[in-house]
Write an enzyme that holds these catalytic residues in place. Sequence first.
Site, short mmCIF file in Angstrom:
data_model
loop_
_atom_site.label_atom_id
_atom_site.label_comp_id
_atom_site.label_asym_id
_atom_site.label_seq_id
_atom_site.Cartn_x
_atom_site.Cartn_y
_atom_site.Cartn_z
N CYS A 180 25.54 38.02 57.36
CA CYS A 180 24.32 37.78 57.37
C CYS A 180 23.45 39.10 57.54
O CYS A 180 24.04 40.26 57.84
CB CYS A 180 24.00 36.90 58.78
SG CYS A 180 24.75 35.17 58.69
N ARG B 31 22.91 40.18 51.79
CA ARG B 31 23.87 39.79 52.83
C ARG B 31 23.86 38.36 53.12
O ARG B 31 24.93 37.82 53.73
CB ARG B 31 23.52 40.77 54.15
CG ARG B 31 23.54 42.21 54.12
CD ARG B 31 23.32 42.73 55.39
NE ARG B 31 24.31 42.19 56.44
CZ ARG B 31 25.54 43.17 56.78
NH1 ARG B 31 25.83 44.10 55.83
NH2 ARG B 31 26.34 42.55 57.71
N TRP C 69 24.05 33.79 55.94
CA TRP C 69 25.37 33.38 54.81
C TRP C 69 25.99 32.52 55.88
O TRP C 69 26.73 32.84 56.66
CB TRP C 69 26.04 34.69 54.86
CG TRP C 69 27.28 34.31 53.82
CD1 TRP C 69 28.40 34.06 54.16
CD2 TRP C 69 27.22 34.30 52.43
NE1 TRP C 69 29.51 34.09 52.91
CE2 TRP C 69 28.63 33.94 52.17
CE3 TRP C 69 26.44 34.20 51.38
CZ2 TRP C 69 28.84 33.86 50.73
CZ3 TRP C 69 26.49 34.07 49.93
CH2 TRP C 69 27.92 33.85 49.77
N ASN D 228 25.19 37.54 63.93
CA ASN D 228 25.95 37.73 62.50
C ASN D 228 27.63 37.52 62.90
O ASN D 228 28.03 38.21 63.81
CB ASN D 228 25.73 38.93 61.69
CG ASN D 228 26.55 39.23 60.66
OD1 ASN D 228 27.01 38.14 60.04
ND2 ASN D 228 26.78 40.54 60.09
N GLY D 229 28.43 36.82 62.52
CA GLY D 229 29.90 36.85 62.86
C GLY D 229 30.19 35.25 63.01
O GLY D 229 29.51 34.40 62.53
N GLU E 40 45.73 40.67 37.02
CA GLU E 40 44.44 40.83 37.59
C GLU E 40 44.06 42.31 37.39
O GLU E 40 42.78 42.52 37.01
CB GLU E 40 44.54 40.48 39.17
CG GLU E 40 43.32 40.85 39.91
CD GLU E 40 41.83 40.10 39.47
OE1 GLU E 40 42.12 39.15 38.68
OE2 GLU E 40 41.04 40.70 40.06
N LYS F 204 40.44 43.29 35.63
CA LYS F 204 39.54 44.13 36.40
C LYS F 204 39.20 45.39 35.21
O LYS F 204 37.82 45.60 35.35
CB LYS F 204 39.89 44.65 37.63
CG LYS F 204 40.24 43.82 38.61
CD LYS F 204 38.70 43.74 39.48
CE LYS F 204 38.04 42.30 39.53
NZ LYS F 204 38.47 40.87 39.24
N GLU G 235 36.64 43.97 31.93
CA GLU G 235 35.70 43.51 32.44
C GLU G 235 34.55 44.27 32.82
O GLU G 235 33.32 44.08 32.75
CB GLU G 235 35.46 41.99 33.44
CG GLU G 235 35.93 42.81 34.95
CD GLU G 235 35.66 41.13 35.65
OE1 GLU G 235 35.14 40.54 35.43
OE2 GLU G 235 36.76 40.95 36.50
N HIS H 226 59.55 42.12 23.04
CA HIS H 226 59.65 40.87 22.27
C HIS H 226 58.58 41.02 21.27
O HIS H 226 58.07 40.11 20.79
CB HIS H 226 59.86 39.53 23.18
CG HIS H 226 61.06 39.47 23.46
ND1 HIS H 226 62.31 39.12 23.11
CD2 HIS H 226 61.34 39.71 24.92
CE1 HIS H 226 63.36 39.11 24.18
NE2 HIS H 226 62.64 39.34 25.30
N LYS I 101 28.02 36.22 37.53
CA LYS I 101 28.83 36.06 38.76
C LYS I 101 29.51 34.62 38.84
O LYS I 101 30.71 34.43 39.36
CB LYS I 101 27.85 36.44 39.91
CG LYS I 101 28.87 36.52 41.24
CD LYS I 101 30.01 37.25 41.22
CE LYS I 101 30.77 37.22 42.35
NZ LYS I 101 32.04 38.14 42.08
C1 AGP Z 1 36.31 38.25 38.31
O1 AGP Z 1 36.47 39.35 38.39
C2 AGP Z 1 35.68 37.65 37.19
N1 AGP Z 1 34.05 37.89 37.52
C3 AGP Z 1 35.86 35.88 36.93
O2 AGP Z 1 37.01 35.95 36.34
C4 AGP Z 1 35.82 34.93 38.07
O3 AGP Z 1 36.87 35.12 39.01
C5 AGP Z 1 35.97 33.79 37.49
O4 AGP Z 1 34.69 33.30 36.83
C6 AGP Z 1 35.85 32.33 38.59
O5 AGP Z 1 34.68 32.58 39.50
P1 AGP Z 1 34.84 31.58 40.77
O6 AGP Z 1 35.90 32.25 41.49
O7 AGP Z 1 33.77 31.78 41.41
O8 AGP Z 1 35.12 30.00 40.41
#
Ligand code: AGP
Length: 610
Positions: free
Chosen positions: A2, A27, A74, A100-101, A483, A487, A490, A506, A605
Site C-alpha cells: 500500500c 502501490r 492494496w 502497510n503489511g 517462461e 518473457k 513479449e 526431431h 496487463k
Molecule cells: C505474462 O508475462 C503475460 N503478460 C501474460 O501471459 C499473463 O501471464 C496472462 O495474460 C495471464 O494473466 P493472469 O495471470 O492475470 O490471468
Amino acid sequence: MCGIIGYVGPRLAVPILLEGLKAQEYRGYDSAGIAVLENDMIRLIRAQGKISALEERIGGEVGTATVGIGHTRWATHGRPSDINSHPHLDCKSEIAMVHNGIIENYQELRDWLIERGHVFASQTDTETLPHLVEHYYNGDLLAAMMQTVARLEGSYATVALCKHDPRRLVAARRDNPLIIGIGEGEYFFASDMAALIQYTRNMLVLQNGDIALIDEEKGVSVYNDGKPVTRETIYIDWDKDAAQKGGYEHFMLKEIHEQPWALGQTLRGRIAADERDIELKELDFSTEYLRSINNIAIVACGTAYHAGLVGKKAMESMLRIPVEVDIASEFQYRDPIIDRHTLAIIISQSGETMDTLLALRECRKRGAKIVAICNVLDSTISREADYVLYTWAGPEIAVASTKAYITQLMVLYMLTFYLARRMGMKSGDELQPLISQLYRLPEKVGQVLDSCETEIEQAAQQLKDWSDVFFIGRGYDYSVALEGALKLKEISYIHAEAYAAGELKHGTIALIEPGIPVIALATQPAMHPRMVSNIVELKARDAHVIGLSFGGCQDVMEVCDQTLVLPDIDPLLSPMLSVVPLQLLAYYAAVARGCEVDQPRNLAKSVTVL
Ligand code: AGP
C-alpha cells in the site's frame, strides 16, 4: 503493498496528502483515505476506488489542518470498501493509523481487545493497531507505539496521529518500507520516495525495528529496541518518475528485484515453526475429501500456465495422482475429464482473465472443488473459487509478469507439501529439508540477483541483434524454458522458442545456424548426461550456447560458451531460482533494443476479453 503518507508542518495538509497518495497510487488502488487534525478533532475521509474517488469525496474542502496521514490500499484482509479503507480509528476517534503489511496475529489481538471492551468496525488486520495504541496510551504516543509493536507478529509500516499530540506523528517499521522526508520546518512520512520528491530531497530510510517520532519543534527521533539510534539523512536526486520506480528505470526491473520481498510476504504465516509442515488456514479439506481426490486439474494462461506446469511436476512426484495442466482458452473445447473427485487449481495474477474465469466455471459445472491462486484480493476469480490462496506480491505494474510468477510457484509448492502431508504421502521428516529450503528462498533469490545481473546484462547484448533465440531444457527446466521464451518475446519482440531438449533433434534443430543463441537450462543433475549431449549437438552446428546450472556443473560448463551458475538448491525447487536469470535476460535484451519494457506493443496487463 500500500501507499502511506504523513505530514506535519506549516502548510495545509490535505493537498499534500492527496498529492503524496497520487504519487504512490501504483502501490495500491482499491481504496484510499486521509485523517487530519482540525479544530481539535480527527477529520476522517475515505473512499473505495482510486484516489480520484477520495478527491471527489473531499470535494475541495481542504480545511485548515496542517497535520495528517493518508493511505492508498492494496487489500490483503477485508475486501475493498469504505469501511475497510485506512486510516482506521480507536474507539474514541482520538487516534488514527495507517498500515502497510500483514499483521499475522491480528485475530488473537482483536479477540483480546474485544474482551477489553473495544469495538471494531472493519474486517481488516490493521484496525487492531489504533485500538492497541489506545489501550497503551497514557499521554505518551511514542511509548504507546513501542508497547503496541511489541505485541505484533508479521510485517508493518505504520503511522499514528493522535488528537492529544497535535504536532507529532509516530511511526514503526518492519519488513515494509517507510521513509521520512525532512523539509524546511516540515516533516513527511511515505512508503516510497516518489511521494516526497516534490517537497524535499532530504530523506531518512527507517530500518527494521525502528520506531520514529516526528515532533514539529524538535525534529526526528528514531529508536530501535527501546534505544535511540541514528539514521543517516540521504539526498535523493532522482526525478519523480524514477522515484515511483524506486530508482529503477522500469517497473519490470523493480518488480524483478522485489521478488525476495514478495516471496517473504507470500511465505509469511504459512510455514510451521518446526519447518515440517505447511499451514494454509484458507483450506478446510476433510480427510475424507482428500482421500476422494483422484485427479488434479490446473488451468491458466500465459505465465500463470507456465507456473502450473511446474506445479504439475511437483504434485505428481509427491502426491502420485494425475495432474493435467491446460491452457484456459483450449480447456473449454476438450470436454475435460473432471468430476467431484477432481481438485481444480485456477491460477491468475489479475484474477480477471476471461479465458481462465470461464475455465473455472466449467470446472464448477462438472463438480470439482476449486482453489484459486490469485494476486488481487476480491478479484472475480478469487470471488468465484471455493478457496483462494493469495500470492502477496503486491501490485504488478509491468505487463510482463515476474514476481507474480515466482510467488505462484511458491504457493504451488506450499500446496503440494500441504497435500502430501495430509494425504499421508510424505512425513514431516521427509518434508522438512524441502520446507526448510523453501523458507530460505527469498535469501537465495536475492543471491541470484546480486551475483548474476551484470553477467546477464552482458549476455543480453549477444541476443539483441538476433531475430530467433532458442531455450531448451528437460523436466522442470523445460517448464521454465517456456517462461523464459515468453518473457523474451513479449518485451523484446525477438522470436523465442522453448523446446524440450530431447525433442530438438526431431525437426527444430534444422533451424540452428552458426552463432544463433541457445539458452540451455541444466539444473537437473539426473538429466545432465543427456543435456550435455544436446548441447554438444548444438555446438556441432556452431550455435552460441549459454548454460544455466548449479555449482559443480563442470560437465555443462565444459560444453557451453558461457554458464550462469546458480546457488545450490534441491532440483525439485530449481524453477524458483532458474527463472530469475531468464527474467533479467529478457529485460536487458529489451532495453538493448530500445523497447517499451513496461508496456509492450499489442499487450495488456489483464486480458478480460476472449
Ligand atoms: C505474462 O508475462 C503475460 N503478460 C501474460 O501471459 C499473463 O501471464 C496472462 O495474460 C495471464 O494473466 P493472469 O495471470 O492475470 O490471468
